[in-house]
Write an enzyme that holds these catalytic residues in place. Structure first.
Site, mmCIF file in Angstrom:
data_model
loop_
_atom_site.group_PDB
_atom_site.id
_atom_site.type_symbol
_atom_site.label_atom_id
_atom_site.label_comp_id
_atom_site.label_asym_id
_atom_site.label_seq_id
_atom_site.Cartn_x
_atom_site.Cartn_y
_atom_site.Cartn_z
ATOM 1 N N VAL A 189 9.455 -5.357 0.281
ATOM 2 C CA VAL A 189 9.565 -6.168 -0.943
ATOM 3 C C VAL A 189 8.421 -5.848 -1.914
ATOM 4 C CG1 VAL A 189 9.686 -8.517 -1.879
ATOM 5 C CG2 VAL A 189 10.756 -7.999 0.325
ATOM 6 N N LYS B 197 9.315 -17.063 3.228
ATOM 7 C CA LYS B 197 9.950 -18.346 3.630
ATOM 8 C C LYS B 197 9.233 -19.007 4.783
ATOM 9 C CE LYS B 197 12.144 -14.569 4.937
ATOM 10 N NZ LYS B 197 12.608 -13.419 4.210
ATOM 11 N N GLU C 268 11.306 -18.430 -5.508
ATOM 12 C CA GLU C 268 12.754 -18.193 -5.620
ATOM 13 C C GLU C 268 13.238 -17.157 -4.592
ATOM 14 O OE1 GLU C 268 15.065 -19.734 -8.052
ATOM 15 O OE2 GLU C 268 16.313 -18.883 -6.481
ATOM 16 N N VAL D 180 14.569 -17.745 -0.536
ATOM 17 C CA VAL D 180 15.916 -18.100 -0.058
ATOM 18 C C VAL D 180 16.947 -17.258 -0.806
ATOM 19 C CG1 VAL D 180 17.625 -19.933 0.213
ATOM 20 C CG2 VAL D 180 15.193 -20.486 0.339
ATOM 21 N N GLY E 251 17.375 -14.008 -1.088
ATOM 22 C CA GLY E 251 16.994 -12.714 -1.688
ATOM 23 C C GLY E 251 17.152 -12.730 -3.192
ATOM 24 N N GLY F 114 16.222 -1.759 5.999
ATOM 25 C CA GLY F 114 15.142 -2.599 5.465
ATOM 26 C C GLY F 114 15.531 -4.050 5.285
ATOM 27 N N ASP G 20 14.770 -17.242 10.731
ATOM 28 C CA ASP G 20 14.712 -16.938 9.298
ATOM 29 C C ASP G 20 15.674 -17.854 8.521
ATOM 30 O OD1 ASP G 20 13.966 -14.927 7.055
ATOM 31 O OD2 ASP G 20 16.152 -14.936 7.030
ATOM 32 N N LYS H 70 14.896 -21.011 5.747
ATOM 33 C CA LYS H 70 15.547 -21.092 4.432
ATOM 34 C C LYS H 70 16.273 -22.422 4.249
ATOM 35 C CE LYS H 70 15.993 -16.077 4.134
ATOM 36 N NZ LYS H 70 16.820 -14.936 4.567
ATOM 37 N N GLY I 11 17.001 -7.084 1.209
ATOM 38 C CA GLY I 11 16.903 -5.739 0.653
ATOM 39 C C GLY I 11 15.823 -5.683 -0.413
HETATM 40 N N1 HSE Z 1 15.471 -10.689 7.095
HETATM 41 C C1 HSE Z 1 15.971 -11.442 5.999
HETATM 42 C C2 HSE Z 1 17.492 -11.373 6.017
HETATM 43 C C3 HSE Z 1 15.426 -10.880 4.732
HETATM 44 O O1 HSE Z 1 18.041 -10.526 6.729
HETATM 45 O O2 HSE Z 1 18.149 -12.163 5.359
HETATM 46 C C4 HSE Z 1 15.659 -11.706 3.529
HETATM 47 O O3 HSE Z 1 15.097 -12.968 3.626
#
Ligand code: HSE
Length: 408
Positions: A12, A100, A124, A127, A129, A182, A196, A200, A298
């Site tokens: 990122v 997050k 922003e 959550v 992307g 990625g 993850d 979120k 991404g």
């Molecule tokens: N690893 C997270 C996903 C990245 O796959 O959604 C974005 O938050």
């Protein structure tokens, strides 16, 4: 001119640097100010980049440079990100982050510091992307009482499940592909075990309902137990398996939140959200359901949201953007709710004849089921009932294994 710093040059962070440097004219025009990336903090060396001279290894250089007004934290993890962000806010700098884990763990505290220091703390990108979701939730939907948020919040697991469903690919190969692209976190356990998505939904719940929700308060289950057999069985009934994060406001004023693999009907629009895409369905009392859809992970998509936050901070150097919630409280999140609804069940017994007999006895002949005597298995969709009632019935199948999955 406004100087900004970027902490972290991973997937990122490099995207943020590239957008700010390669599209500097577009960005400066939009914020009506020249934007300059003064420092990039990373412990690694990047000697071959066109902007190599910006790299530093000492955080204090950013902290002590009064000309740096906005800092992007894109390192990930709670430590040392938390100490860094806190020090920066206390020093009167605005901070934006895609982290997050940090926001879900320390959001209420960092927001309070930002308020006291009259600076901005925006997140922003934490959550969805590249999907605009946090601002629309607090600004565009402000006239609503939000009752429920539900959706796909993790791109990696959605990518993996999609590969299993469409390409019959095994779990490990699909995870490897997601990592190569990625999408995955540094430690893929955070994705595949649901943490993850949990972080979120905590952030969304806090913004929608006003109080901090801690990850420990959310029932969280990932996709590591989902097999190609589960995928095939769900398909027989017209469903696909998705990792669904959900939060609801209950009539008693409490909230509930969960992350779990869930059967989604092929007729539900969420079932068509594939690959790394995320979809968030927000239910407001005035709007009804509103859906947000886009790339949830991404480099470019996530960096786009981080840069937009940087631009917002630059446009509001002397004022605060309204994005906040209060501390959490004990008992606010109901963790042991006995849910009412349809459930999908796979039952396996050594003795198929006995399984079949008992199934008829306990669930009757009317249940919608599929028998597979070669695998000693019966799959069915249980009629709406409390989960505890269903579990009581399933416990009567001695020496059998059962697997239940919720249905959206
Ligand atoms: N690893 C997270 C996903 C990245 O796959 O959604 C974005 O938050």
């Amino acid at each position: 001119m406004v100087n900004v710093a970027i902490m972290g040059h991973g997937v990122v962070g490099s995207g943020v640097a590239e957008i700010l440097i390669n599209y500097d004219k577009r960005i400066s025009e939009k914020v009506k100010n020249d934007v300059n990336v003064k420092y990039i903090l990373d412990l690694r060396d990047f000697p071959n980049l066109s902007y190599s001279e910006k790299f530093i290894k000492d955080f204090n250089i950013i902290l002590e440079d009064e000309s740096v007004k906005v800092v992007a934290e894109v390192m990930g993890g709670v430590n040392p990100a938390y100490d860094f962000v806190k020090s920066l806010l206390l020093a009167g700098k605005s901070v934006v982050t895609s982290n997050k884990e940090l926001v879900a763990a320390k959001g209420a505290e960092l927001i309070k510091i930002a308020e006291e220091k009259n600076v901005n703390f925006l997140f922003e990108a934490s959550v969805g992307g590249g999907i605009p979701i946090l601002r629309p939730l607090v600004q565009c939907l402000a006239a609503n009482e939000i009752t429920e948020i539900s959706g796909i919040l993790n791109g990696t697991t959605n990518y993996i499940l999609n590969k299993m469903i469409v390409d019959n690919m095994d779990f490990d190969s699909a995870l490897k592909l997601a990592q190569e692209k990625g999408y995955a976190e540094k430690n893929p356990a955070a994705d595949i075990e649901g943490h993850d998505a949990c972080r979120k939904i905590c952030i969304l719940a806090a913004l929608a309902f006003g109080k901090h929700v801690y990850p420990e308060q959310v029932k969280t289950e990932g996709i590591t137990n989902i097999t190609l057999d589960d995928v095939a069985a769900a398909d027989t009934f017209g469903y696909v398996i998705k990792l669904i994060a959900n939060t609801q406001k209950l009539n008693n004023g409490k909230i509930t939140a969960s992350v779990r693999p869930t059967l989604v009907s092929r007729e539900n629009i969420i079932s068509g959200v594939n690959g790394v895409f995320n979809a968030v369905m927000v239910t407001g009392d005035q709007t009804g359901e509103v859906m947000f859809y886009g790339k949830g992970a991404g480099k470019e998509a996530t960096a786009s949201a981080v840069v937009a936050d940087i631009m917002d901070c630059i446009k509001h150097l002397d004022s605060r953007k309204y994005l906040s919630w209060a501390d959490g409280s004990e008992g606010y999140v109901e963790t042991n709710r006995d849910e009412y609804g349809k459930l999908f069940v796979r039952l396996t017994c050594e003795n198929f004849a006995e399984l079949e007999r008992k199934f008829g006895e306990i669930f009757g002949d009317t249940a919608n089921f599929v028998k597979n005597q070669y695998r000693n298995e019966i799959c069915f969709i249980a009629e709406p009932q409390y989960e505890s009632e269903l579990n009581k019935k399933l416990s009567q199948f001695e020496n059998c294994e059962s697997k239940t999955l919720h249905i959206l």
